[in-house]
Design a protein around this motif. Structure first.
Motif, PDB file in Angstrom:
ATOM      1  N   VAL A  37       0.850  -1.206   0.000  1.00  0.00           N
ATOM      2  CA  VAL A  37       0.000   0.000   0.000  1.00  0.00           C
ATOM      3  C   VAL A  37       0.874   1.239   0.000  1.00  0.00           C
ATOM      4  O   VAL A  37       2.033   1.191   0.430  1.00  0.00           O
ATOM      5  CB  VAL A  37      -0.909   0.044   1.255  1.00  0.00           C
ATOM      6  CG1 VAL A  37      -1.893  -1.096   1.237  1.00  0.00           C
ATOM      7  CG2 VAL A  37      -0.086   0.049   2.523  1.00  0.00           C
ATOM      8  N   SER A  38       0.333   2.330  -0.471  1.00  0.00           N
ATOM      9  CA  SER A  38       1.031   3.605  -0.366  1.00  0.00           C
ATOM     10  C   SER A  38       0.011   4.721  -0.506  1.00  0.00           C
ATOM     11  O   SER A  38      -1.091   4.508  -1.010  1.00  0.00           O
ATOM     12  CB  SER A  38       2.114   3.728  -1.439  1.00  0.00           C
ATOM     13  OG  SER A  38       1.742   4.681  -2.414  1.00  0.00           O
ATOM     14  N   ALA A  39       0.366   5.922  -0.073  1.00  0.00           N
ATOM     15  CA  ALA A  39      -0.559   7.056  -0.189  1.00  0.00           C
ATOM     16  C   ALA A  39      -0.042   8.032  -1.247  1.00  0.00           C
ATOM     17  O   ALA A  39      -0.368   9.208  -1.217  1.00  0.00           O
ATOM     18  CB  ALA A  39      -0.701   7.746   1.152  1.00  0.00           C
ATOM     19  N   THR A  40       0.810   7.543  -2.098  1.00  0.00           N
ATOM     20  CA  THR A  40       1.242   8.433  -3.189  1.00  0.00           C
ATOM     21  C   THR A  40       0.813   7.786  -4.506  1.00  0.00           C
ATOM     22  O   THR A  40       0.601   6.581  -4.585  1.00  0.00           O
ATOM     23  CB  THR A  40       2.767   8.644  -3.200  1.00  0.00           C
ATOM     24  OG1 THR A  40       3.314   7.868  -4.285  1.00  0.00           O
ATOM     25  CG2 THR A  40       3.426   8.153  -1.938  1.00  0.00           C
ATOM     26  N   THR A  41       0.742   8.591  -5.511  1.00  0.00           N
ATOM     27  CA  THR A  41       0.305   8.094  -6.822  1.00  0.00           C
ATOM     28  C   THR A  41       1.478   7.444  -7.562  1.00  0.00           C
ATOM     29  O   THR A  41       1.304   6.837  -8.596  1.00  0.00           O
ATOM     30  CB  THR A  41      -0.207   9.288  -7.654  1.00  0.00           C
ATOM     31  OG1 THR A  41       0.824  10.285  -7.618  1.00  0.00           O
ATOM     32  CG2 THR A  41      -1.475   9.863  -7.043  1.00  0.00           C
ATOM     33  N   LYS A  42       2.693   7.600  -6.977  1.00  0.00           N
ATOM     34  CA  LYS A  42       3.873   7.034  -7.663  1.00  0.00           C
ATOM     35  C   LYS A  42       3.808   5.510  -7.632  1.00  0.00           C
ATOM     36  O   LYS A  42       3.245   4.917  -6.702  1.00  0.00           O
ATOM     37  CB  LYS A  42       5.157   7.514  -6.969  1.00  0.00           C
ATOM     38  CG  LYS A  42       5.431   9.008  -7.185  1.00  0.00           C
ATOM     39  CD  LYS A  42       6.780   9.397  -6.629  1.00  0.00           C
ATOM     40  CE  LYS A  42       6.973  10.917  -6.714  1.00  0.00           C
ATOM     41  NZ  LYS A  42       7.888  11.394  -5.665  1.00  0.00           N
ATOM     42  N   LYS A  43       4.381   4.908  -8.663  1.00  0.00           N
ATOM     43  CA  LYS A  43       4.428   3.446  -8.741  1.00  0.00           C
ATOM     44  C   LYS A  43       5.266   2.916  -7.573  1.00  0.00           C
ATOM     45  O   LYS A  43       6.349   3.419  -7.317  1.00  0.00           O
ATOM     46  CB  LYS A  43       5.064   3.058 -10.094  1.00  0.00           C
ATOM     47  CG  LYS A  43       5.113   1.557 -10.367  1.00  0.00           C
ATOM     48  CD  LYS A  43       5.719   1.275 -11.753  1.00  0.00           C
ATOM     49  CE  LYS A  43       5.997  -0.203 -11.937  1.00  0.00           C
ATOM     50  NZ  LYS A  43       6.723  -0.789 -10.790  1.00  0.00           N
ATOM     51  N   ILE A  44       4.731   1.917  -6.846  1.00  0.00           N
ATOM     52  CA  ILE A  44       5.453   1.354  -5.696  1.00  0.00           C
ATOM     53  C   ILE A  44       6.639   0.542  -6.208  1.00  0.00           C
ATOM     54  O   ILE A  44       6.502  -0.217  -7.170  1.00  0.00           O
ATOM     55  CB  ILE A  44       4.504   0.458  -4.862  1.00  0.00           C
ATOM     56  CG1 ILE A  44       3.409   1.324  -4.217  1.00  0.00           C
ATOM     57  CG2 ILE A  44       5.278  -0.331  -3.811  1.00  0.00           C
ATOM     58  CD1 ILE A  44       2.332   0.549  -3.500  1.00  0.00           C
ATOM     59  N   GLU A  45       7.788   0.762  -5.601  1.00  0.00           N
ATOM     60  CA  GLU A  45       8.994  -0.009  -5.952  1.00  0.00           C
ATOM     61  C   GLU A  45       9.594  -0.619  -4.700  1.00  0.00           C
ATOM     62  O   GLU A  45       9.380  -0.122  -3.608  1.00  0.00           O
ATOM     63  CB  GLU A  45      10.040   0.934  -6.567  1.00  0.00           C
ATOM     64  CG  GLU A  45       9.666   1.512  -7.906  1.00  0.00           C
ATOM     65  CD  GLU A  45      10.628   2.653  -8.291  1.00  0.00           C
ATOM     66  OE1 GLU A  45      10.409   3.264  -9.337  1.00  0.00           O
ATOM     67  OE2 GLU A  45      11.568   2.922  -7.512  1.00  0.00           O
ATOM     68  N   ARG A  46      10.385  -1.695  -4.886  1.00  0.00           N
ATOM     69  CA  ARG A  46      11.116  -2.290  -3.769  1.00  0.00           C
ATOM     70  C   ARG A  46      12.028  -1.217  -3.168  1.00  0.00           C
ATOM     71  O   ARG A  46      12.593  -0.403  -3.895  1.00  0.00           O
ATOM     72  CB  ARG A  46      11.953  -3.460  -4.253  1.00  0.00           C
ATOM     73  CG  ARG A  46      11.157  -4.768  -4.384  1.00  0.00           C
ATOM     74  CD  ARG A  46      12.084  -5.926  -4.676  1.00  0.00           C
ATOM     75  NE  ARG A  46      12.776  -5.724  -5.934  1.00  0.00           N
ATOM     76  CZ  ARG A  46      12.244  -6.010  -7.123  1.00  0.00           C
ATOM     77  NH1 ARG A  46      11.020  -6.480  -7.198  1.00  0.00           N
ATOM     78  NH2 ARG A  46      12.922  -5.805  -8.229  1.00  0.00           N
ATOM     79  N   SER A  47      12.127  -1.180  -1.861  1.00  0.00           N
ATOM     80  CA  SER A  47      12.925  -0.161  -1.177  1.00  0.00           C
ATOM     81  C   SER A  47      13.851  -0.816  -0.164  1.00  0.00           C
ATOM     82  O   SER A  47      13.470  -1.798   0.480  1.00  0.00           O
ATOM     83  CB  SER A  47      11.990   0.835  -0.496  1.00  0.00           C
ATOM     84  OG  SER A  47      11.131   1.432  -1.486  1.00  0.00           O
ATOM     85  N   PRO A  48      15.057  -0.284  -0.014  1.00  0.00           N
ATOM     86  CA  PRO A  48      16.019  -0.899   0.907  1.00  0.00           C
ATOM     87  C   PRO A  48      15.672  -0.640   2.368  1.00  0.00           C
ATOM     88  O   PRO A  48      15.074   0.388   2.702  1.00  0.00           O
ATOM     89  CB  PRO A  48      17.340  -0.212   0.549  1.00  0.00           C
ATOM     90  CG  PRO A  48      16.960   1.083  -0.060  1.00  0.00           C
ATOM     91  CD  PRO A  48      15.619   0.880  -0.719  1.00  0.00           C
ATOM     92  N   LEU A  49      16.035  -1.604   3.218  1.00  0.00           N
ATOM     93  CA  LEU A  49      15.865  -1.411   4.673  1.00  0.00           C
ATOM     94  C   LEU A  49      17.166  -1.745   5.379  1.00  0.00           C
ATOM     95  O   LEU A  49      17.960  -2.580   4.916  1.00  0.00           O
ATOM     96  CB  LEU A  49      14.708  -2.262   5.201  1.00  0.00           C
ATOM     97  CG  LEU A  49      14.827  -3.767   5.287  1.00  0.00           C
ATOM     98  CD1 LEU A  49      15.472  -4.207   6.617  1.00  0.00           C
ATOM     99  CD2 LEU A  49      13.450  -4.418   5.178  1.00  0.00           C
TER     100      LEU A  49
END
Ligand SMILES: O=C1N[C@H]2[C@H](CS[C@H]2CCCCC(=O)c2ccc3ccc4cccc5ccc2c3c45)N1
Length: 128
Positions: A37-49
């Motif tokens: 889920v996200s609250a931005t219109t940008k395409k969700i991408e894998r993100s580093p943790l």
């Protein structure tokens, strides 16, 4: 048995998943987060943790924290929580998080931090 070493694959109640690939002897770890889920219109991408946990051989049901640097947006989330082992030996990560989104000016700072909670369960690989 090495319960609650965070390496491996996890899924949370929102359907987001994370893979923790590296774990150093001091409990520092790194991985990849894929939010459902996200609250931005940008395409969700894998993100580093990046994170750190107490070592399960020193402290049963260890506490941990990690930071997700969202590659697809100008925000960041910090999770902190604890790994519990239930009566069936299943591990569950009970976490709370703070999501900091980018504010254009200081007067907007008040609305830039969301708080919430997530539970993660281990995604067993098919062999197990
Ligand atoms: O697995 C989980 N997924 C969710 C929870 C905690 S982290 C969260 C995903 C966050 C993705 C980034 C995002 O939504 C995001 C990105 C940029 C934003 C910019 C500006 C915002 C302004 C107001 C509210 C926002 C809420 C989320 C935002 C952003 C904003 N657990």
């Amino acid at each position: 048995v090495k319960k609650c070493s965070l390496t491996g694959r996890w899924v949370n109640d929102l359907g987001s998943n994370m893979t923790i690939m590296t774990m150093k002897s001091n409990g520092d770890f790194a991985g990849i987060y894929y939010t459902a889920v996200s609250a931005t219109t940008k395409k969700i991408e894998r993100s580093p943790l990046l994170g750190s946990q107490h070592q399960p051989y020193l402290l049963k049901q260890p506490t941990f924290g990690f930071t997700v640097h969202w590659t697809f947006s100008d925000s960041i989330t910090v999770f902190t929580g604890q790994c519990f082992v239930d009566e069936d030996g299943k591990e569950v990560l009970k976490t709370m998080w703070l999501l900091r989104s980018h504010a254009d000016k200081p007067i907007d700072d008040w609305k830039a931090t969301l708080v919430g909670y997530n539970e993660f369960k281990r995604l067993e690989s098919p062999m197990e």
